[in-house]
Design a protein around this motif. Structure first.
Motif, PDB file in Angstrom:
ATOM      1  N   MET A 136       1.680  12.382  -0.320  1.00 39.23           N
ATOM      2  CA  MET A 136       2.514  11.963   0.592  1.00 39.23           C
ATOM      3  C   MET A 136       3.497  10.632   0.399  1.00 39.23           C
ATOM      4  O   MET A 136       4.707  10.799   0.694  1.00 39.23           O
ATOM      5  N   SER A 137       2.848   9.735  -0.165  1.00 39.96           N
ATOM      6  CA  SER A 137       3.791   8.603  -0.503  1.00 39.96           C
ATOM      7  C   SER A 137       2.962   7.741  -1.546  1.00 39.96           C
ATOM      8  O   SER A 137       1.782   7.397  -1.406  1.00 39.96           O
ATOM      9  N   ALA A 138       3.664   7.444  -2.815  1.00 43.55           N
ATOM     10  CA  ALA A 138       2.563   6.643  -3.744  1.00 43.55           C
ATOM     11  C   ALA A 138       2.314   5.228  -3.201  1.00 43.55           C
ATOM     12  O   ALA A 138       1.391   4.970  -3.361  1.00 43.55           O
ATOM     13  N   SER A 139       3.374   4.697  -2.603  1.00 40.48           N
ATOM     14  CA  SER A 139       3.173   3.396  -2.100  1.00 40.48           C
ATOM     15  C   SER A 139       2.313   3.044  -1.108  1.00 40.48           C
ATOM     16  O   SER A 139       1.343   2.602  -0.904  1.00 40.48           O
TER      17      SER A 139
ATOM     18  N   THR B  88       5.210  12.567 -13.483  1.00 34.62           N
ATOM     19  CA  THR B  88       5.526  12.561 -12.294  1.00 34.62           C
ATOM     20  C   THR B  88       6.331  11.266 -11.570  1.00 34.62           C
ATOM     21  O   THR B  88       6.602  11.101 -10.498  1.00 34.62           O
ATOM     22  N   ALA B  89       6.599  10.480 -12.620  1.00 36.63           N
ATOM     23  CA  ALA B  89       7.278   9.280 -12.547  1.00 36.63           C
ATOM     24  C   ALA B  89       6.397   8.302 -11.535  1.00 36.63           C
ATOM     25  O   ALA B  89       7.011   7.694 -10.296  1.00 36.63           O
ATOM     26  N   ASN B  90       5.378   8.393 -11.641  1.00 39.21           N
ATOM     27  CA  ASN B  90       4.210   7.586 -10.763  1.00 39.21           C
ATOM     28  C   ASN B  90       4.259   7.861  -9.143  1.00 39.21           C
ATOM     29  O   ASN B  90       4.240   7.294  -8.273  1.00 39.21           O
ATOM     30  N   GLY B  91       4.514   9.421  -9.144  1.00 37.31           N
ATOM     31  CA  GLY B  91       4.666   9.973  -7.903  1.00 37.31           C
ATOM     32  C   GLY B  91       5.860  10.151  -7.318  1.00 37.31           C
ATOM     33  O   GLY B  91       6.094  10.597  -6.181  1.00 37.31           O
TER      34      GLY B  91
END
Length: 401
Positions: free
Chosen positions: A135-138, A199-202
């Protein structure tokens, strides 16, 4: 040269440009979550103690969790917004629908196992934590950290209470009890909708945005310059040119969508469904191309400032969830970013197993394309000056109907 006014004004221009573009840094300097939705489930059935007292540690635990997070609330509100959900299955459905960034589940046997911690055969109670990584990496990382910290705090308090109770009983703690009391509550942490590797860190959906956006601007500007150099005797001629421009934009969209998908895959980016991704990126390019072309057809090249500002102000926001933005950016900037629908659509395709279907993102992008097409074609109906008139060399000349 020093007599030129522009030389003296240049420092003010540079300072103004630096100030405007430095504003784009604000959302990413110290992103703090406010009301991050996390599902809270208690399926605890409770237990009746040997003295006849009925207790439900699940209810007690959830109350302690809510009190702990509310005590650390900021002026804008608490960092976490707990959403009470009846069952674990319902919470998992909410994670699939991107309602929650994480979920904390108290299982049915929690109180029963809790009551055995000071017996000869202690059974460690367990909490289940689900982190909605895609949903959101951060935000998912922060939600996972908050939940782990909450359980660690609960562990420390329960450990102290149990040791105090053990001291009143016999003062002795067995080896089995000591091993459990080190961490009275076990954590079972699972990532759902995992971003995986490559995945470019999500942030793969955000990484694909800039090439599409810049390509759309380039296509729109080139067609604007080409058409502005032509003199049309009739409005229907200009309308025909707009139709050709639209068809050419569709061709460019296919080239951009399939080309970017192929390039990104060749460079190692993990793309679950190449064909679906390419078609969706083509739709994004076509919608942005028509939108930019429509604005240029009415406002001219000076409107390019708008799209440059959208790029610089929008790019930092696309990687942040709305709950981690300042109120100004969340309420007045983010809702007006057309590219956010591209990122949201790609996120669903990449991490939530959804292919190319008619969803909210697809519908909005199609709507942008349709409205922009009407505005673009409508520009052919306005009075148009020829090139010499635009330069101020002759009197304005209106085309014949």
């Amino acid at each position: 040269m020093m007599k030129q006014k522009l030389v003296w004004v240049l420092p003010l221009i540079v300072a103004a440009v630096i100030f405007v573009f430095s504003l784009a840094m604000i959302p990413t300097i110290n992103p703090t979550p406010v009301r991050l939705p996390i599902a809270l489930v208690s399926e605890d059935q409770g237990v009746t103690l040997p003295n006849g007292t009925a207790t439900n540690m699940g209810e007690t635990l959830t109350g302690m969790i809510k009190q702990q997070t509310s005590s650390t609330a900021s002026a804008d509100g608490p960092a976490i917004e707990w959403v009470h959900v009846n069952t674990e299955k319902e919470a998992m459905s909410g994670l699939d629908e991107q309602k929650y960034y994480a979920a904390l589940v108290v299982p049915a046997d929690f109180s029963q196992n809790q009551a055995t911690l000071l017996t000869d055969k202690p059974v460690q109670p367990q909490l289940r934590i689900y982190v909605n990584q895609g949903m959101s990496a951060s935000a998912s990382t922060m939600a996972g950290q908050v939940l782990n910290q909450i359980v660690d705090t609960m562990n420390a308090k329960i450990r102290a209470d149990l040791l105090a109770a053990a001291g009143k009983q016999s003062g002795k703690v067995t080896v089995q009890q000591a091993s459990v009391l080190a961490a009275p509550i076990a954590k079972d942490v699972k990532n759902v909708h995992e971003t995986g590797t490559h995945t470019a860190n999500g942030n793969a959906p955000v990484s694909l945005f800039q090439p599409i956006w810049m390509g759309s601007i380039l296509g729109g500007v080139i067609f604007y310059l080409v058409i502005s150099k032509l003199n049309f005797a009739y409005r229907r001629s200009l309308l025909a040119a707009r139709v050709v421009q639209t068809v050419a934009g569709a061709v460019l969209a296919l080239i951009a969508g399939f080309g970017l998908t192929w390039f990104a895959g060749s460079w190692g980016l993990h793309i679950p469904d190449g064909t679906a991704t390419a078609i969706f990126l083509s739709l994004c390019y076509f919608a942005f191309f028509l939108m930019i072309s429509a604005v240029l057809s009415w406002a001219g090249l000076k409107s390019m400032v708008l799209f440059v500002l959208l790029l610089f102000f929008g790019a930092p926001l696309l990687s942040l969830p709305a709950e981690m933005m300042g109120s100004f950016y969340r309420d007045y900037v983010f809702p007006w970013l057309p590219m956010r629908f591209m990122v949201e659509g790609l996120r669903e395709m990449f991490f939530f197993g959804r292919g190319l279907d008619w969803n909210h993102s697809t519908a909005v992008l199609t709507g942008i394309a349709a409205v922009s097409l009407v505005v673009l074609l409508g520009s052919a109906l306005k009075a148009r000056q020829n090139r010499q008139t635009a330069r101020g060399n002759v009197e304005p000349q209106t085309v014949e109907a």
